[in-house]
Design an enzyme around this catalytic site. Structure first.
Site, PDB file in Angstrom:
ATOM      1  N   LYS A  41      17.217  -1.950 -15.740  1.00 49.74           N
ATOM      2  CA  LYS A  41      17.154  -0.523 -16.282  1.00 49.74           C
ATOM      3  C   LYS A  41      17.828   0.356 -15.305  1.00 49.74           C
ATOM      4  CE  LYS A  41      13.246   0.644 -13.594  1.00 49.74           C
ATOM      5  NZ  LYS A  41      12.011   1.667 -13.421  1.00 49.74           N
ATOM      6  N   ALA A  75       4.215   6.304 -10.359  1.00 52.91           N
ATOM      7  CA  ALA A  75       2.917   6.245  -9.961  1.00 52.91           C
ATOM      8  C   ALA A  75       2.137   7.199  -9.817  1.00 52.91           C
ATOM      9  CB  ALA A  75       2.920   5.549  -8.357  1.00 52.91           C
ATOM     10  N   ARG A  84      15.437   8.779  -9.560  1.00 52.25           N
ATOM     11  CA  ARG A  84      16.385   8.964  -8.606  1.00 52.25           C
ATOM     12  C   ARG A  84      17.868   8.482  -8.963  1.00 52.25           C
ATOM     13  NH1 ARG A  84      12.956   6.252  -4.548  1.00 52.25           N
ATOM     14  NH2 ARG A  84      13.626   4.090  -4.747  1.00 52.25           N
ATOM     15  N   SER A  93       0.709  -1.165  -0.046  1.00 52.15           N
ATOM     16  CA  SER A  93       0.027  -0.026   0.017  1.00 52.15           C
ATOM     17  C   SER A  93       0.814   1.202   0.060  1.00 52.15           C
ATOM     18  CB  SER A  93      -1.003   0.039   1.145  1.00 52.15           C
ATOM     19  OG  SER A  93      -0.080  -0.055   2.467  1.00 52.15           O
ATOM     20  N   PHE A 125      11.200  -6.553   1.173  1.00 48.63           N
ATOM     21  CA  PHE A 125      10.342  -7.226   2.209  1.00 48.63           C
ATOM     22  C   PHE A 125       9.481  -8.644   1.762  1.00 48.63           C
ATOM     23  CE2 PHE A 125       9.495  -2.524   3.489  1.00 48.63           C
ATOM     24  CZ  PHE A 125      10.756  -2.545   4.353  1.00 48.63           C
TER      25      PHE A 125
END
Lengths: 393, 393
Positions: free
Chosen positions: B240, B188, B304, B45, B132
């Site tokens: 990438k 996103a 980034r 989420s 995770f």
């Protein structure tokens, strides 16, 4: 096909230098061919033509199979100083008008007489504005060596309803000689400054000749790869401008990075599929080369097609391309707009409009039939290709 | 493999809405399957997970073969206000912490209990930070339906000497279920604003299931294409980032457009060749998809990895990546730097360093063994691939 070498009949200016460079070990393994030297002429002397002459001239000095001197045909002009452009080039070794500040090499010889410039050459490099090449070829009929080989560095072609007029075919047919092409992500001023770039040589069937062209152009900052796909390589140099118009619309509408990347990808795919439908010999892999993905990236992030299309979209299509070109380009015309129109005619004529939604939409936006925002709405339509199954998704 | 549908055994919250939407005619032609509804749970989420839930939830409402409700597992946090994050999401229909201002849909149900969130689902969407996923999978063993299908939207994987740990394989093996992937040029926040983008679903062999995933994610602004190449699609999302580091070096050294396009192209080629050497099933065409060329473009012009690598090169490599990351990224780490190190280990272990000069050079610059300018000097080395002839140039 045998390589075309000229037998050197008499001692020539610069011969001492050849010997020097040959002794330095940079003779490319052509020891057995000493005595036969290829002569290179560059037809054209704009910024890209001048850079091409610089690249070539650095290699003819080093490689013993080439005659040192590189002739460069210059469309004669009188400079503001009153000096002829050719005289200024030969005096300074710079193209003071179209590539000032860059030394071309002392072995670049500017010549205002095209017939004289080409008559001894067996390797002809064509690098003029695309709209002049037809007349130039007509004027050269019967004046080039029958064993000459040509290469075209000219991007942009007319796409007629019956198919694209490949400039390599135009040169080849009119002069009765074979013609390869060299395309890539090649902004001339960056190569002039010796910043690293790549290019692709597209050749028809003579691999040995392709290797000669690669040898002639390659430098530590200019990496050239040969590809046996002259049509695919040459079409890239023209069709990319249509994609750049689309990318400019996306920029003008501030649609973001995802959208721009998607439009570039869809455009690259239509370039590939269109080329493959027109020429079954075109290879998928060509579009991974510098002439394909790299040149598309360069053109979609820099370049005047993108820039004017961005302004067009920012104005919501209310100011025409003609008007924006006049204001932004000092009389130059955008190739992308005319190519989009020509491609559209081919698509309509062949019943392929549905299969190339991005190409079709670019034209319909350019002529005001659709708003700039349609570039996203319509380009993403899924299409089924009409002929060739293997290129369909 | 038959599709996995759940028989609806009892009236459930939202059933009236299903009927309503089904009656509206948007049932995707699944009339014969009414009564069997797929249930979707999104595991994760963050911003991308929340956007994924939004995309999915808009479709489950419209397509009768899906149960309306979309569960979203949320790692529970207490907000500054004292409210639990899940309560805030369920009260406002927004992920107030990770995607504020964007309505996810009333049918997105946040659940802090992962076991409860997944237990009824037959379609599991994994979209957590990549570090995770291993622990999450371990905790879910024996707790997911045996007929469930998974899809991973997670970019980034660990590349061990024995080969890359594909997260789709990790999920698949630990949970005993099939796992596809969805990758692409997908920033996103832009998709959250419904700006057009594309994505690629990579699947192993079940085309029918792939079409289900495509149906679940596709919207008018999100175009999804299925590709039968799970490894190729997933590797794109990791490799990438190494190319983006190279592109950042070029930007920092102000090398210009030609050079950047060349480095991107060489990087894309190494992505393809590396993937094909590791998995012979990988297809060339995958790299033309959104997960390939489009995501590479997005990542090499934004993102980034590019940004910090640009700063690194601007400082001539004098300040380490660790230092720059700490300063520029508020504790986040760059994936490109660690992936470059891992890829380098694979190349060294297998004797492939010579064949991947760009990948190798990125790592050697990152660790200070080479100066940033080496990105051009070494990346352009011509290489011969060790195993697979068809991917060599």
């Amino acid at each position: 096909m045998p390589l075309a070498f000229e037998q050197v009949m008499s001692p020539l200016e610069g011969e001492t230098e050849i010997a020097h460079h040959t002794n330095a070990g940079n003779n490319g393994g052509n020891d057995d061919q000493i005595g036969y030297k290829s002569r290179v002429t560059v037809v054209g002397s704009g910024s890209w033509g001048s850079v091409a002459a610089k690249l070539v001239a650095s290699n003819t000095l080093k490689i013993s199979s080439f005659h040192d001197d590189v002739k460069m045909w210059v469309f004669e002009e009188t400079l503001q100083s009153g000096e002829k452009l050719t005289d200024a080039i030969n005096r300074t070794n710079e193209n003071v008008k179209y590539l000032p500040g860059i030394k071309l090499g002392k072995n670049v010889i500017a010549d205002p007489d095209i017939d004289n410039a080409v008559k001894d050459a067996n390797m002809l490099v064509f690098v003029t504005p695309h709209q002049f090449i037809d007349d130039i070829c007509k004027s050269l009929v019967g004046k080039v060596r029958s064993d000459a080989e040509a290469i075209s560095l000219i991007k942009g072609m007319e796409v007629k309803i019956e198919g694209p007029c490949l400039l390599s075919s135009c040169i080849s047919e009119q002069l009765g000689i074979n013609c390869s092409v060299l395309m890539g992500a090649n902004l001339a001023n960056e190569i002039a400054e010796e910043k690293f770039s790549e290019a692709t040589v597209g050749y028809r069937d003579n691999r040995e000749m392709a290797e000669q062209w690669v040898q002639l152009f390659s430098t530590p900052y200019f990496m050239v790869t040969p590809v046996q796909d002259v049509e695919g390589v040459e079409l890239c140099g023209t069709l990319k401008n249509v994609v750049a118009i689309a990318a400019g619309f996306v920029d003008g509408l501030d649609m973001g990075n995802n959208t721009k990347a998607a439009i570039i990808r869809l455009g690259l795919r239509e370039m590939r599929d269109f080329s493959k439908l027109l020429f079954s010999s075109v290879e998928d892999s060509t579009f991974y080369e510098s002439c394909g993905v790299a040149d598309v990236i360069t053109t979609c992030f820099g370049g005047r097609n993108r820039k004017v299309a961005e302004a067009f979209a920012k104005n919501g299509g209310k100011r025409s391309f003609d008007e924006l070109e006049a204001e932004m380009l000092q009389g130059q015309k955008l190739q992308g707009v005319s190519t989009a129109r020509e491609v559209y005619e081919v698509l309509r004529h062949r019943g392929w409009l549905e299969s190339f939604p991005l190409f079709a939409t670019v034209h319909e936006i350019c002529i005001g039939h659709l708003p700039p925002s349609a570039i996203v709405k319509y380009s993403k339509r899924k299409s089924t290709l009409p002929l060739s199954e293997d290129s369909a998704h």
